[in-house]
Design an enzyme around this catalytic site. Sequence first.
Site, PDB file in Angstrom:
ATOM      1  CE  LYS A 118      26.622  16.749  53.611  1.00  0.00           C
ATOM      2  NZ  LYS A 118      25.598  17.522  54.314  1.00  0.00           N
ATOM      3  CD  GLU A 202      32.272  14.722  48.563  1.00  0.00           C
ATOM      4  OE1 GLU A 202      32.809  14.661  49.678  1.00  0.00           O
ATOM      5  OE2 GLU A 202      31.202  14.170  48.291  1.00  0.00           O
ATOM      6  CG  HIS A 237      21.104  15.519  45.173  1.00  0.00           C
ATOM      7  ND1 HIS A 237      22.111  14.759  44.604  1.00  0.00           N
ATOM      8  CD2 HIS A 237      21.077  16.682  44.475  1.00  0.00           C
ATOM      9  CE1 HIS A 237      22.670  15.441  43.616  1.00  0.00           C
ATOM     10  NE2 HIS A 237      22.062  16.604  43.515  1.00  0.00           N
ATOM     11  NE  ARG A 294      17.835  13.121  60.140  1.00  0.00           N
ATOM     12  CZ  ARG A 294      17.651  12.378  59.055  1.00  0.00           C
ATOM     13  NH1 ARG A 294      17.072  11.193  59.159  1.00  0.00           N
ATOM     14  NH2 ARG A 294      18.066  12.784  57.860  1.00  0.00           N
TER      15      ARG A 294
END
Length: 501
Positions: A118, A202, A237, A294
């Site tokens: 990330k 973040e 999530h 993907r």
Amino acid sequence: MPQIQKILVANRGEIALRIMRTAREMNIRTVAVFSEADRTSPHVRYADEAVCIGPAPSSESYLNTEKILKVCRDLNVDAIHPGYGFLSENAAFAQKVAEAGLIFIGPSAASIEVMGSKIAAKQAASQYNIPMVPGTVSAIQDRMEAKIIASSIGYPILIKASAGGGGKGMRIVASEDEFDEQMDRAVSEALSSFGDGSVFIEKYITSPKHIEIQILGDHHGNIVYLFERECSIQRRHQKVVEEAPSISITPEIRHEMGRCAVDVARSCGYYGAGTVEFIMDEERNFYFLEMNTRLQVEHPVTELITGIDLVKQMILVAEGNPLPFVQEDLTFKGHAIEIRVYAEDATNNFLPDIGTLHTYTKPDGNGVRVDDGFEQGMEIPIYYDPMIAKLITYGEDRETAIQKMIRAIDEYQISGVATTLPFCRFAMQHEAFVNGSFDTNFVSNYFRPDMLSTNSDEETASLAAVISAYILNLNAAGKPVQNEGENTYVPKWRSRRFAGS
């Protein structure tokens, strides 16, 4: 590149079948690999050839690179499609496939590696004018510095594993008092799940929408976006309901999101099918989240509104063909919704429920698609993701797609394991879903387990009355009666019909 003659699908279940069906339409032979637990799986029978590659644990079968490559050598395979999950986003695997002289039906190992982190993904995307969630631009090395940054962007914040996915290595921190504890937990979980304890922080957006853009690129530098998918209804999530297009965005936001998605793909020289994910706040500001290198589980909703077979395009791109369309050629029509039919008990915190499919009857009819890899009598193995099927509906508008989904859920008959079907029916009828005001907190904001158990009790009572009368009639006629078993999902349409006049 030469035309592909034989594809090994390095996966199992519904996605393996999905890929093989398109390959057959393209007159390409297929090879299935399977674990001992999947010996009777439909994808094994469907393939032109099939090879058992090991015991049930995925580390000994579906993740065993050397065994998969050996099958390719033995059977003269010239391409591998990884599907999703398992080795699909493993850069080392993609590299070994290329080194073996085989075609990897997906992006380059370099693209997978960049977007698999990330932090690296954000650094690559920062070359372009792409909005980012405020936070650190690299892995946290100094906790005191990280706390200063957290205070400057404001709590709550999110600590996230750089190599993470599926909600693992992710912790919400409400205040500085919680920082150290949640940091330790995130790092520990990241290490155990991914072997990489790197984390970053973040700003935590409290009521986000999860919007993703499907992209396609070729080896000639052409990249297009195939519009968006709304994926905000999640548990742990992970997505449960997806739809296309999103009710939440305007044509202007769609265009800008699409531009950003193409630029993210361009930042790593991407080709093949991929998905760029964004989060959007209540003011419709959107921020780059990550890229999945993907095919996505939810790709069917994009296929239905665009009429484009994404697996076919992946194969054509892998052969070296240019994309057959440019951005201006692409349009969408109608609305599609997908629910993931998991073997999970929504009344028990969505915990997996393992067992045998005593009853398994799929819905059918206009505008209904079922992608699955199970049949009646099969067991749900404990070794893999508990998804039984993907149920997708398509209609000329969103309301029609919703009504088709409710009808299809009611027709889906599964017994032997608990499933997410009752929860998805609940979601389809909830006001927040219908009017589009839902976000990723849908489950915590609107759902309680007793909401399903109450409905289930009413349905069971209605059905029990009819069954009791039926049994009495059979006994009176001297006929034996067999009990079907527990954990039966009773469709609402059945209880209404039985309880009627």
